[in-house]
Design a protein around this motif. Structure first.
Motif, PDB file in Angstrom:
ATOM      1  N   TYR A 287       0.836  -1.201   0.000  1.00  0.00           N
ATOM      2  CA  TYR A 287       0.000   0.000   0.000  1.00  0.00           C
ATOM      3  C   TYR A 287       0.868   1.247   0.000  1.00  0.00           C
ATOM      4  CZ  TYR A 287       1.347   0.916   4.807  1.00  0.00           C
ATOM      5  OH  TYR A 287       2.083   1.218   5.927  1.00  0.00           O
ATOM      6  N   SER A 288       0.280   2.352  -0.384  1.00  0.00           N
ATOM      7  CA  SER A 288       0.879   3.674  -0.188  1.00  0.00           C
ATOM      8  C   SER A 288      -0.239   4.698  -0.169  1.00  0.00           C
ATOM      9  CB  SER A 288       1.896   4.013  -1.290  1.00  0.00           C
ATOM     10  OG  SER A 288       1.250   4.149  -2.538  1.00  0.00           O
ATOM     11  N   TYR A 289      -0.048   5.749   0.616  1.00  0.00           N
ATOM     12  CA  TYR A 289      -1.052   6.812   0.701  1.00  0.00           C
ATOM     13  C   TYR A 289      -0.360   8.113   1.061  1.00  0.00           C
ATOM     14  CZ  TYR A 289      -5.084   9.580   2.103  1.00  0.00           C
ATOM     15  OH  TYR A 289      -6.023  10.577   2.194  1.00  0.00           O
ATOM     16  N   THR A 290      -0.712   9.162   0.372  1.00  0.00           N
ATOM     17  CA  THR A 290      -0.165  10.490   0.636  1.00  0.00           C
ATOM     18  C   THR A 290      -1.241  11.367   1.251  1.00  0.00           C
ATOM     19  OG1 THR A 290       1.354  10.303  -1.231  1.00  0.00           O
ATOM     20  CG2 THR A 290       0.975  12.503  -0.351  1.00  0.00           C
TER      21      THR A 290
ATOM     22  N   GLY B 188       4.094   0.524   2.520  1.00  0.00           N
ATOM     23  CA  GLY B 188       4.452  -0.703   3.200  1.00  0.00           C
ATOM     24  C   GLY B 188       4.044  -1.939   2.426  1.00  0.00           C
ATOM     25  N   GLU B 189       4.444  -3.081   2.956  1.00  0.00           N
ATOM     26  CA  GLU B 189       4.090  -4.368   2.368  1.00  0.00           C
ATOM     27  C   GLU B 189       4.048  -5.413   3.477  1.00  0.00           C
ATOM     28  OE1 GLU B 189       5.412  -7.360  -1.298  1.00  0.00           O
ATOM     29  OE2 GLU B 189       6.862  -5.896  -0.510  1.00  0.00           O
ATOM     30  N   ALA B 190       3.027  -6.258   3.445  1.00  0.00           N
ATOM     31  CA  ALA B 190       2.897  -7.399   4.345  1.00  0.00           C
ATOM     32  C   ALA B 190       2.914  -8.651   3.493  1.00  0.00           C
ATOM     33  CB  ALA B 190       1.601  -7.314   5.150  1.00  0.00           C
ATOM     34  N   ALA B 191       3.862  -9.549   3.762  1.00  0.00           N
ATOM     35  CA  ALA B 191       4.068 -10.709   2.896  1.00  0.00           C
ATOM     36  C   ALA B 191       4.065 -11.994   3.702  1.00  0.00           C
ATOM     37  CB  ALA B 191       5.388 -10.569   2.132  1.00  0.00           C
ATOM     38  N   THR B 192       3.795 -13.082   3.008  1.00  0.00           N
ATOM     39  CA  THR B 192       3.838 -14.407   3.600  1.00  0.00           C
ATOM     40  C   THR B 192       4.317 -15.396   2.555  1.00  0.00           C
ATOM     41  OG1 THR B 192       2.569 -16.071   4.841  1.00  0.00           O
ATOM     42  CG2 THR B 192       1.460 -14.981   2.994  1.00  0.00           C
TER      43      THR B 192
ATOM     44  N   PHE C 259       7.170  -8.079   7.157  1.00  0.00           N
ATOM     45  CA  PHE C 259       6.512  -6.777   7.104  1.00  0.00           C
ATOM     46  C   PHE C 259       7.556  -5.671   6.902  1.00  0.00           C
ATOM     47  CE2 PHE C 259       4.074  -9.544   9.877  1.00  0.00           C
ATOM     48  CZ  PHE C 259       2.785  -9.425   9.372  1.00  0.00           C
ATOM     49  N   VAL C 260       7.242  -4.739   6.043  1.00  0.00           N
ATOM     50  CA  VAL C 260       8.008  -3.510   5.878  1.00  0.00           C
ATOM     51  C   VAL C 260       7.012  -2.360   5.826  1.00  0.00           C
ATOM     52  CG1 VAL C 260       9.451  -2.134   4.333  1.00  0.00           C
ATOM     53  CG2 VAL C 260       9.982  -4.541   4.694  1.00  0.00           C
ATOM     54  N   ASN C 261       7.186  -1.387   6.700  1.00  0.00           N
ATOM     55  CA  ASN C 261       6.317  -0.217   6.709  1.00  0.00           C
ATOM     56  C   ASN C 261       7.166   1.034   6.884  1.00  0.00           C
ATOM     57  OD1 ASN C 261       3.337  -1.288   6.890  1.00  0.00           O
ATOM     58  ND2 ASN C 261       4.543  -2.548   8.297  1.00  0.00           N
ATOM     59  N   GLY C 262       6.798   2.107   6.204  1.00  0.00           N
ATOM     60  CA  GLY C 262       7.594   3.323   6.290  1.00  0.00           C
ATOM     61  C   GLY C 262       6.784   4.564   6.008  1.00  0.00           C
ATOM     62  N   MET C 263       7.433   5.694   6.208  1.00  0.00           N
ATOM     63  CA  MET C 263       6.815   6.967   5.882  1.00  0.00           C
ATOM     64  C   MET C 263       7.888   7.975   5.513  1.00  0.00           C
ATOM     65  SD  MET C 263       5.767   8.785   9.468  1.00  0.00           S
ATOM     66  CE  MET C 263       7.025   9.483  10.538  1.00  0.00           C
ATOM     67  N   ILE C 264       7.495   8.939   4.701  1.00  0.00           N
ATOM     68  CA  ILE C 264       8.342  10.070   4.315  1.00  0.00           C
ATOM     69  C   ILE C 264       7.558  11.333   4.621  1.00  0.00           C
ATOM     70  CG2 ILE C 264       9.587  11.198   2.444  1.00  0.00           C
ATOM     71  CD1 ILE C 264       9.688   8.462   1.057  1.00  0.00           C
ATOM     72  N   LEU C 265       8.169  12.236   5.368  1.00  0.00           N
ATOM     73  CA  LEU C 265       7.481  13.425   5.842  1.00  0.00           C
ATOM     74  C   LEU C 265       8.247  14.675   5.442  1.00  0.00           C
ATOM     75  CD1 LEU C 265       5.382  14.940   7.637  1.00  0.00           C
ATOM     76  CD2 LEU C 265       6.910  14.471   9.581  1.00  0.00           C
ATOM     77  N   SER C 266       7.578  15.594   4.789  1.00  0.00           N
ATOM     78  CA  SER C 266       8.140  16.911   4.514  1.00  0.00           C
ATOM     79  C   SER C 266       7.705  17.842   5.637  1.00  0.00           C
ATOM     80  CB  SER C 266       7.656  17.431   3.158  1.00  0.00           C
ATOM     81  OG  SER C 266       8.232  18.687   2.874  1.00  0.00           O
ATOM     82  N   VAL C 267       8.589  18.034   6.623  1.00  0.00           N
ATOM     83  CA  VAL C 267       8.247  18.813   7.807  1.00  0.00           C
ATOM     84  C   VAL C 267       8.059  20.280   7.455  1.00  0.00           C
ATOM     85  CG1 VAL C 267       9.010  19.459  10.131  1.00  0.00           C
ATOM     86  CG2 VAL C 267       9.527  17.180   9.221  1.00  0.00           C
TER      87      VAL C 267
END
Length: 707
Positions: free
Chosen positions: A413-416, A424-428, A436-444
């Motif tokens: 998934y991704s959402y802005t 992120g991605e959830a795998a099996t 699981f890999v989850n992240g975010m990018i923030l323009s402060v």
């Protein structure tokens, strides 16, 4: 008529509403050079410093001195001729510009939707999360045109493009032991010639149609005789088309597959941790053409992506032979594969015997929903092997890939949301192992960006052809959290830093216990003008390895800190001459029993006259390390579509010279010579690659014909 100044002032108004161990003595030793990203590059191999550091980081993990995947260099060269039109490019095409973050891509699309087409490239400064550095990097590869690209017929795609033939020959001048051995007395020798030969034909029409073939022979492999009666050792054919009605992508022959965040499949080049601290998300088209010399990391078959409004469906199937170690279990009357080979080398009889031993059938796909700033994807890939995989009984192999069938399945998934991008991605697996890999990018703010990535990957999770944002090369047996920040106090300074904490819950190769580690980096970059750039970087990382100096029955594990300091200057001395120098110091296990130090320095001179048929560059380098533990890496410019990042240890000097001459608009030639001279050594290398003497010299000649 609206003036440019009026445009900028209005855009700035819109923007405000749219987006609520430093050693001074070393500096005297450094020669300045320039930031090449500000030029319109003739050769995309001449990368900017950020990309060089990213590639060095990838090499440090994989330890491959020379990559055979030149697809991103091919893509940048294509964009030099056919720039990406920012007024019509969709998200997939913008992802091909490797310099852009997902937040920058989403903000560009939203900005364009709200305020219409761009009139001038400089309007990009008004988009949130965009800065002058980013615009300077992508400037050679983009355009703004009010007219959409319209292609009326398949015939135009087939006849209106460009053909190219490229041939490259590489050879070490010194003969190694493998070429001197007597075949009458040993089976371990190289029967082929010393030359490595690469041949590629390619046709491409803008970003819409591409086809061609690749043929390659490694040094030591035979040619039209012996084990290689078909001529070259490796052949690859591909056809790739885009935007044919509802067919977004069509791949026939050899192609790459990229899914999610790299937990299930990622075959394109993917960067790891570097000073580009916000480049943490995997982003690429799902299907991409493959026309490189690597013999492992690709699929061979058919792939298709169909797009309709907000939905995309991708399906692919692949059938190919793999190199592997074949083992016969006479006790159980069973044949199996102990390991898959990834070198692609078929020089000796034993290497040739491993060629094409295993058969792999792979099929899978993706269903994705894309609406506004939301993306949701479902991914899957299934493998079947003719012979089961059964790795050794070492404890670290307890959860290794095994059997004849396995699969990976995931949701990504991704959402802005405003200035925040989640992904992120959830795998099996078919054995219910989770990742699981989850992240975010923030323009402060307009001068501060942050990133964060959390991963939790089971020791039982296994995959093939993957590359997630992890400490390890492959995503397995790892938990960790990464945070990064980039601060631009003004237009001249940039400060990048990250901290990464990770844990390996199970054993690893040469690590006989669960371990933890930490990695920190801080880099300050100063660029007062287009002529001068300098950066200082400090990195410290602590990892654990086996430590058993007394040969005890039980091997212990000891943490080993590694600190690295680098200073690099770049200065454009004149419109045609560039100077650059680096000094790097490394300390390994500084206060421990295995202390080791390393030092490296080089100076570059780059000569690039405008509108001339010739250009070239030269490097002089000195390195000294106590042993392999304090090894260092350095990116090297090379011929077109090529680069290398050798590893340096022990003590010696190195130089290389690259020359380019354009005989005409159609015919160009490149020549390279690189030599390493080791101090106090009587041999270089080991095994069949051992060279008598203290030097190793490589020459390379490349020709390209365009028609």
């Amino acid at each position: 008529m609206t003036t440019k100044n009026n445009i900028f002032s209005s855009k700035k108004t819109i923007r405000s509403g749219y987006k609520n161990y430093f050693f001074p003595a070393l500096l005297l030793l450094l020669m300045p050079s320039m930031l090449m990203a500000q030029e319109l590059p003739k050769d995309p191999s001449s990368t900017n410093t950020n990309v060089e550091q990213q590639l060095e980081a990838v090499t440090e993990v994989s330890e491959d001195a020379e990559t055979e995947d030149d697809s991103y260099l091919l893509k940048l060269q294509q964009f030099l001729k056919d720039p990406v039109n920012l007024n019509t490019a969709d998200e997939t095409e913008l992802k091909e510009l490797f310099f852009l973050s997902p937040l920058q891509i989403q903000n560009l699309i939203s900005y364009r939707s709200l305020f219409g087409k761009f009139i001038d490239i400089y309007e990009l400064q008004a988009i949130p999360a965009w800065d002058v550095t980013t615009i300077g990097r992508i400037r050679p590869y983009i355009s703004v045109s009010s007219q959409a690209d319209v292609f009326r017929s398949i015939g135009e795609r087939l006849s209106g493009g460009d053909h190219s033939i490229l041939i490259r020959g590489t050879q070490n001048l010194e003969k190694s032991k493998g070429y001197k051995a007597d075949p009458a007395t040993t089976n371990s020798y190289y029967p082929g010639s010393q030359q490595r030969v690469f041949l590629r034909y390619r046709y491409h029409y803008k970003n819409l149609l591409q086809y061609g073939f690749v043929a390659e022979k490694d040094a030591g492999e035979q040619f039209f005789k012996g084990a290689q009666k078909q001529g070259f050792d490796f052949y690859s054919v591909h056809l790739f088309a885009r935007n044919i009605g509802i067919v977004k992508s069509l791949a026939v022959g050899d192609f790459l597959v990229n899914l999610g965040q790299g937990l299930t499949q990622w075959q394109s080049l993917a960067f790891k941790k570097s000073a580009d601290v916000t480049n943490v998300k995997r982003q690429s088209a799902i299907l991409r053409p493959y026309n490189s010399a690597g013999e492992i990391n690709f699929h061979r078959g058919l792939g298709i992506t169909i797009a309709k409004k907000s939905m995309e469906v991708t399906a692919f199937a692949s059938y190919r032979k793999l190199d592997a170690n074949f083992t016969v279990d006479t006790l159980n009357n069973e044949d199996y594969i102990s390991s898959l080979q990834t070198s692609g080398l078929h020089r000796t009889k034993s290497e040739a015997a491993d060629k094409n031993v295993q058969t792999q059938l792979a099929f899978g796909g993706n269903i994705s929903y894309n609406k506004n700033r939301l993306h949701i994807g479902v991914n899957g890939i299934q493998y079947h092997f003719d012979l089961p995989i059964n790795k050794g009984s070492d404890p670290y192999n307890l959860y290794a890939l095994s059997g004849s069938n396995f699969g990976n399945y995931s949701v990504d998934y991704s959402y802005t949301f405003k200035n925040l991008h989640f992904f992120g991605e959830a795998a099996t697996t078919n054995k219910n192992a989770k990742a699981f890999v989850n992240g975010m990018i923030l323009s402060v703010s307009n001068n501060v960006d942050m990133s964060m990535v959390y991963r939790n990957i089971s020791r039982k999770y296994q995959s093939l052809y993957t590359s997630a944002f992890t400490e390890s090369t492959f995503p397995t047996n790892e938990k960790g959290i990464y945070t990064g920040i980039s601060i631009r106090p003004n237009n001249q300074w940039r400060i990048d830093a990250y901290a990464d904490f990770y844990k390996f819950p199970w054993l690893k190769y040469l690590v006989d216990a669960p371990t933890v580690g930490a990695d920190y980096l801080v880099q300050a970059t100063y660029k007062p003008n287009k002529q001068l750039e300098m950066y200082l970087r400090y990195r410290t990382e602590t990892k654990s390895n086996n430590y058993n100096p007394d040969d005890q029955i039980i091997t212990g594990v000891s943490s080993k800190p590694r600190q690295d300091f680098r200073a690099q200057f770049s200065y454009k001395a004149s419109p045609v001459v560039t100077l650059r120098q680096r000094i790097e110091l490394l300390w390994y296990d500084r206060r421990g029993p295995e202390v080791s130090n390393g030092f490296l320095t080089f100076a570059d001179l780059i000569y690039k006259p405008m509108m001339k048929k010739y250009s070239g560059n030269i490097r002089l380098q000195y390195f000294e390390t106590d042993n392999y533990d304090s090894r260092l890496y350095a990116y090297e410019n090379d011929v077109l579509y090529s680069f290398s990042i050798p590893v340096f240890y022990n003590k010696g000097f190195r130089y290389y010279v690259n020359l380019n001459y354009d005989f005409s608009k159609k015919l160009s030639a490149w020549f390279r010579i690189a030599q390493t001279i080791y101090d106090g050594q009587t041999t270089v290398g080991s095994g069949l690659d051992e060279i008598s003497g203290n030097r190793k010299t490589e020459v390379k000649l490349q020709l390209q014909y365009l028609f």
